[in-house]
Every structure is written in structure tokens, then in C-alpha cells.
Design an enzyme around this catalytic site. Structure first.
Site, PDB file in Angstrom:
ATOM      1  N   HIS A 149       0.803  -1.232   0.000  1.00 38.67           N
ATOM      2  CA  HIS A 149       0.000   0.000   0.000  1.00 38.67           C
ATOM      3  C   HIS A 149       0.830   1.273   0.000  1.00 38.67           C
ATOM      4  O   HIS A 149       0.286   2.358  -0.128  1.00 38.67           O
ATOM      5  CB  HIS A 149      -0.941   0.014   1.214  1.00 38.67           C
ATOM      6  CG  HIS A 149      -0.225   0.267   2.503  1.00 38.67           C
ATOM      7  ND1 HIS A 149       0.348  -0.732   3.235  1.00 38.67           N
ATOM      8  CD2 HIS A 149       0.037   1.419   3.170  1.00 38.67           C
ATOM      9  CE1 HIS A 149       0.913  -0.219   4.308  1.00 38.67           C
ATOM     10  NE2 HIS A 149       0.749   1.092   4.298  1.00 38.67           N
TER      11      HIS A 149
HETATM   12  C1  UD1 Z   1      -1.732   5.224   6.116  1.00 37.70           C
HETATM   13  C2  UD1 Z   1      -0.418   5.586   6.816  1.00 37.70           C
HETATM   14  C3  UD1 Z   1       0.554   4.418   6.736  1.00 37.70           C
HETATM   15  C4  UD1 Z   1      -0.089   3.133   7.237  1.00 37.70           C
HETATM   16  C5  UD1 Z   1      -1.389   2.893   6.479  1.00 37.70           C
HETATM   17  C6  UD1 Z   1      -2.108   1.643   6.954  1.00 37.70           C
HETATM   18  C7  UD1 Z   1       0.105   7.993   6.623  1.00 37.70           C
HETATM   19  C8  UD1 Z   1       1.054   8.979   6.069  1.00 37.70           C
HETATM   20  N1  UD1 Z   1       0.233   6.741   6.184  1.00 37.70           N
HETATM   21  O1  UD1 Z   1      -1.430   5.053   4.736  1.00 37.70           O
HETATM   22  O2  UD1 Z   1       1.677   4.715   7.542  1.00 37.70           O
HETATM   23  O3  UD1 Z   1       0.803   2.064   7.016  1.00 37.70           O
HETATM   24  O4  UD1 Z   1      -2.250   4.026   6.672  1.00 37.70           O
HETATM   25  O5  UD1 Z   1      -3.224   1.376   6.174  1.00 37.70           O
HETATM   26  O6  UD1 Z   1      -0.699   8.325   7.454  1.00 37.70           O
HETATM   27  N2  UD1 Z   1      -8.838   5.267   1.489  1.00 37.70           N
HETATM   28  C9  UD1 Z   1     -10.109   4.763   1.304  1.00 37.70           C
HETATM   29  N3  UD1 Z   1     -10.781   4.326   2.417  1.00 37.70           N
HETATM   30  C10 UD1 Z   1     -10.261   4.372   3.655  1.00 37.70           C
HETATM   31  C11 UD1 Z   1      -8.955   4.880   3.824  1.00 37.70           C
HETATM   32  C12 UD1 Z   1      -8.258   5.326   2.736  1.00 37.70           C
HETATM   33  O7  UD1 Z   1     -10.625   4.697   0.208  1.00 37.70           O
HETATM   34  O8  UD1 Z   1     -10.925   3.952   4.599  1.00 37.70           O
HETATM   35  C13 UD1 Z   1      -8.111   5.740   0.308  1.00 37.70           C
HETATM   36  C14 UD1 Z   1      -8.167   7.239   0.214  1.00 37.70           C
HETATM   37  O9  UD1 Z   1      -8.611   7.558  -1.058  1.00 37.70           O
HETATM   38  C15 UD1 Z   1      -6.748   7.713   0.407  1.00 37.70           C
HETATM   39  C16 UD1 Z   1      -5.907   6.473   0.151  1.00 37.70           C
HETATM   40  O10 UD1 Z   1      -6.753   5.346   0.401  1.00 37.70           O
HETATM   41  O11 UD1 Z   1      -6.444   8.755  -0.462  1.00 37.70           O
HETATM   42  C17 UD1 Z   1      -4.722   6.387   1.066  1.00 37.70           C
HETATM   43  O12 UD1 Z   1      -5.103   6.539   2.410  1.00 37.70           O
HETATM   44  P1  UD1 Z   1      -4.200   7.376   3.458  1.00 37.70           P
HETATM   45  O13 UD1 Z   1      -4.840   7.313   4.773  1.00 37.70           O
HETATM   46  O14 UD1 Z   1      -3.874   8.688   2.890  1.00 37.70           O
HETATM   47  O15 UD1 Z   1      -2.841   6.599   3.513  1.00 37.70           O
HETATM   48  P2  UD1 Z   1      -2.566   5.062   3.626  1.00 37.70           P
HETATM   49  O16 UD1 Z   1      -1.981   4.655   2.333  1.00 37.70           O
HETATM   50  O17 UD1 Z   1      -3.754   4.288   4.127  1.00 37.70           O
END
Ligand code: UD1
Length: 353
Positions: free
Chosen positions: A200
Site C-alpha cells: 500500500h
Molecule cells: C496510512 C499511513 C501508513 C499506514 C497505512 C495503513 C500515513 C502517512 N500513512 O497510509 O503509515 O501504514 O495508513 O493502512 O498516514 N482510502 C479509502 N478508504 C479508507 C482509507 C483510505 O478509500 O478507509 C483511500 C483514500 O482515497 C486515500 C488512500 O486510500 O487517499 C490512502 O489513504 P491514506 O490514509 O492517505 O494513507 P494510507 O496509504 O492508508
């Protein structure tokens, strides 16, 4: 009068760490939980609260998606308001996510002391978003609680005072595992005959060449590979026009629960991942982990030989070499303590309040 502590969480790895802390703090203080809403899908958030019996958050800011700065800005406003209203004696932030950073910044601006759990981890690369978060949070926290001695040493070499070795809360949490064998039978997986994988990190998912290489390499290992798809990975996978039917050795799953994930790691032949948490969980279950990253914030694991850093194009050859050599692993060192981190943290915290 009872002391008041606010915990700030928002993403999956934060939820795992707050679980043993909330249990430990029960009855000892007023413990309020702020959920930023960084992870908002039920299978990325609610399922963890249910499975780990974490009390319902007192407030959810529902910040949702956006650029890192946009999301952090929204978090700051909501956290600032909540802290103004609650005036806690301490704020606890967990790990290295954007919610951790926002929580610490908002608290520091109100002069509320911060306890940073999982302090001192460093991968040495400031292009990694989590590394920036770790460094800033450690340097504005009142208490830095380090999961390993190496993390403590990092803090000392950066002259961060009030740092303590506590062990890792994720070991406390892993001891609660109720195995879920149905996840194996449902997908006809036999113990030690499949690979568990997860990806991820933005530098893997948002680089089309890397992402394609990762999926074609894992599909060509000669094993069944089970991959719970993170929403970010799913989005990029679709954007590239990739189709699940073309990866006949991969079983694609939606995000799974914590106990399901631990069950799959524990029974796997080996793990391939870029996750900070899964690299540790694999070590604790004595499952070799191929870490698709250039560096890790836990070099102890690499030095121990159980964690092998690989580039996407090396996944297949490294795994084949491992299978061919039937690599025997060395005895493990308890870098992360003995699973009593929550009580150690609570003791230190109340001494400082
Ligand atoms: C975040 C953490 C990472 C951790 C990971 C675990 C930061 C900088 N990174 O990364 O350290 O390992 O979580 O999962 O905080 N999204 C959805 N639904 C959700 C959550 C996210 O669709 O419930 C999508 C969103 O469009 C978002 C993307 O996933 O833009 C990434 O999510 P984000 O929380 O920004 O970072 P992670 O990659 O999850």
C-alpha cells in the site's frame, strides 16, 4: 480529581496500538478518544474497534480523503477545537501516520504535553512520508516511548530528552489473537503452502512500473498468493487497467480484519509486504518477510535475517533462492520487549502527569 487523557487515532495501525492502552487506562483516568476519520471505510476502521473492543470514539472528525496537507489541515482544525473544549492533562499519539502528526502539532500549539508511542523509529529517508511525521512528532513530544532499544538510541543521538524503552504495544495486541481458521478454508488455503502479501505504500502503488512488476512477480511465484487490497492499491490497480482475472495465482480480497490478517500471516509459508506492522508481525510468528522497500524503520529485523529488503524485480529470484536453500533462521532476539508495553507506558505516563 481524575486526570484526563486524550488519545488521537485515525488509521489502521493506530487502532491496533490504542487497544491495549485503552484497556490499561480504564478506571485510572478519564480517557477520551478522537478519531480523525483518516481511515473511514468500515473494513479499514469499524472492524478494528469491534474486534479489539476499543471504546467508541468520543468524536470522529470524518476528514476523509484528499492530499496529505489538505487532510492534515482539516484534522488540525478539528483537533484544536476538541482540545480547547476538553483541556486534557496529556495527549497520546501513536506511530507515524498523518493523524499522529496532526494530533501532536495541535497539542503542541496548545502547550498540552504529548506522549508519543512508537517513538524513535527511523528509516533514514526523509522522502518517506512517515519518516517526516516520526521526526517532527518525536521532537515536539514531552514523552517519547520507544518500542526497541535501537529506537531509544536514535532518540538519544538526536538529543531527545524524556525517552524511555517500553517495548512494542503490537506484541500486547497480538497476544489477544483469536485465530479465524475460516479465512483459510474459505479460500482453500493450506497452512504453510501459500504466500501472504500486501502492498500500500505510495512509492509502490503510485509508480505504474513498480506496481505492475510487483503483481506479475507475486503471480509467478508458483504458490497461491493471498492479497487483501488496500483502497489505495485497488484504485491504482484499476487505473492501470489491470484485471484480477489475469492473475490466476492471486486471491484478491477486500481489506480484512486484524485477526484474519494475523491468522493468514501465522499460517503462511512466507510473507511479501511493504507494511510497517506486517514486517513485525511476521517476525513474531517466525515467518520470513520479503519487504518491498529500499529501507525500513526497523533495521534490527533486517540484521536478524528474518526480514529481507527486496526491489520489485528481485521478488521472484529472492523467494526462489529462499525456497531452494531451505534457509534456516537464527534464534530470535526480543527486540520489541515481552508484550507488557501498555503497563510500562501507563506507569511512565502517570509519573509525568
Ligand atoms: C496510512 C499511513 C501508513 C499506514 C497505512 C495503513 C500515513 C502517512 N500513512 O497510509 O503509515 O501504514 O495508513 O493502512 O498516514 N482510502 C479509502 N478508504 C479508507 C482509507 C483510505 O478509500 O478507509 C483511500 C483514500 O482515497 C486515500 C488512500 O486510500 O487517499 C490512502 O489513504 P491514506 O490514509 O492517505 O494513507 P494510507 O496509504 O492508508
Amino acid at each position: 480529581m481524575k486526570r484526563k487523557i486524550v488519545s488521537i487515532v485515525g488509521a489502521r495501525p493506530n487502532f491496533i496500538k490504542i487497544a491495549p492502552i485503552s484497556l490499561q487506562l480504564k478506571g485510572k483516568c478519564v480517557h477520551k478518544i478522537l478519531h480523525t476519520g483518516q481511515h473511514y471505510d468500515d473494513d479499514m476502521s469499524k472492524v478494528f474497534f469491534k474486534e479489539l473492543r476499543i471504546p467508541k470514539p468520543d468524536i470522529n472528525l470524518n476528514v476523509g480523503s484528499g492530499s496529505d496537507s489538505e487532510v492534515i489541515a482539516k484534522m488540525l482544525i478539528g483537533i484544536d477545537r476538541f482540545l480547547t473544549q476538553e483541556r486534557p492533562d496529556f495527549v497520546i499519539v501513536y506511530g507515524d501516520t498523518n493523524s499522529t502528526l496532526a494530533g501532536a502539532l495541535a497539542s503542541a500549539k496548545q502547550n498540552i504535553p504529548i506522549a508519543h508511542i512508537e517513538a524513535g523509529a527511523r528509516c533514514g529517508n526523509k522522502e518517506v512520508p512517515e519518516e517526516i511525521n516520526r521526526i517532527i512528532v518525536d521532537h515536539i513530544s514531552k514523552l517519547c516511548l520507544a518500542p526497541t532499544k535501537e529506537c531509544l538510541q536514535n532518540l538519544k543521538s538526536e538529543n531527545v530528552s524524556n525517552s524511555f524503552f517500553t517495548g512494542d504495544l503490537m506484541i500486547d495486541a497480538i497476544r489477544w489473537l483469536k485465530e479465524d481458521p475460516k479465512i483459510l478454508s474459505k479460500y482453500k488455503l493450506r497452512s504453510k503452502e501459500y504466500v501472504y502479501a500486501s502492498f500500500h505504500r505510495a512509492y509502490n502503488t503510485d509508480d505504474s512500473k513498480r506496481l505492475k512488476t510487483i503483481f506479475s512477480a507475486t503471480n509467478n511465484l508458483g504458490f497461491k498468493v493471498v492479497i487483501p487490497m488496500h483502497p489505495r492499491t485497488q484504485k491504482e490497480f484499476k487505473k492501470l487497467g489491470l484485471n484480477e482475472v489475469n492473475f490466476n495465482n492471486i486471491i484478491f480480497l477486500k481489506p480484512i480484519s486484524y485477526f484474519q490478517s494475523l491468522t493468514l500471516i501465522k499460517n503462511a509459508k512466507l510473507v511479501i509486504s511493504d507494511s510497517g506492522g506486517i514486517q513485525k508481525e511476521s517476525y513474531w510468528f517466525k515467518i520470513p518477510c520479503f519487504n518491498v522497500r529500499n529501507e525500513t524503520e526497523h533495521p534490527e529485523l533486517v540484521k536478524s535475517g528474518w526480514n529481507i529488503l527486496v526491489k520489485p524485480e528481485q521478488i521472484k529470484s529472492s523467494v526462489e533462492e529462499f525456497i531452494k536453500k531451505q534457509t534456516q533462521y537464527k534464534k530470535q532476539i526480543r527486540f520489541f520487549g515481552d508484550g507488557n508495553a501498555a503497563s510500562t507506558i501507563s506507569r511512565i505516563l502517570f509519573k509525568y502527569i
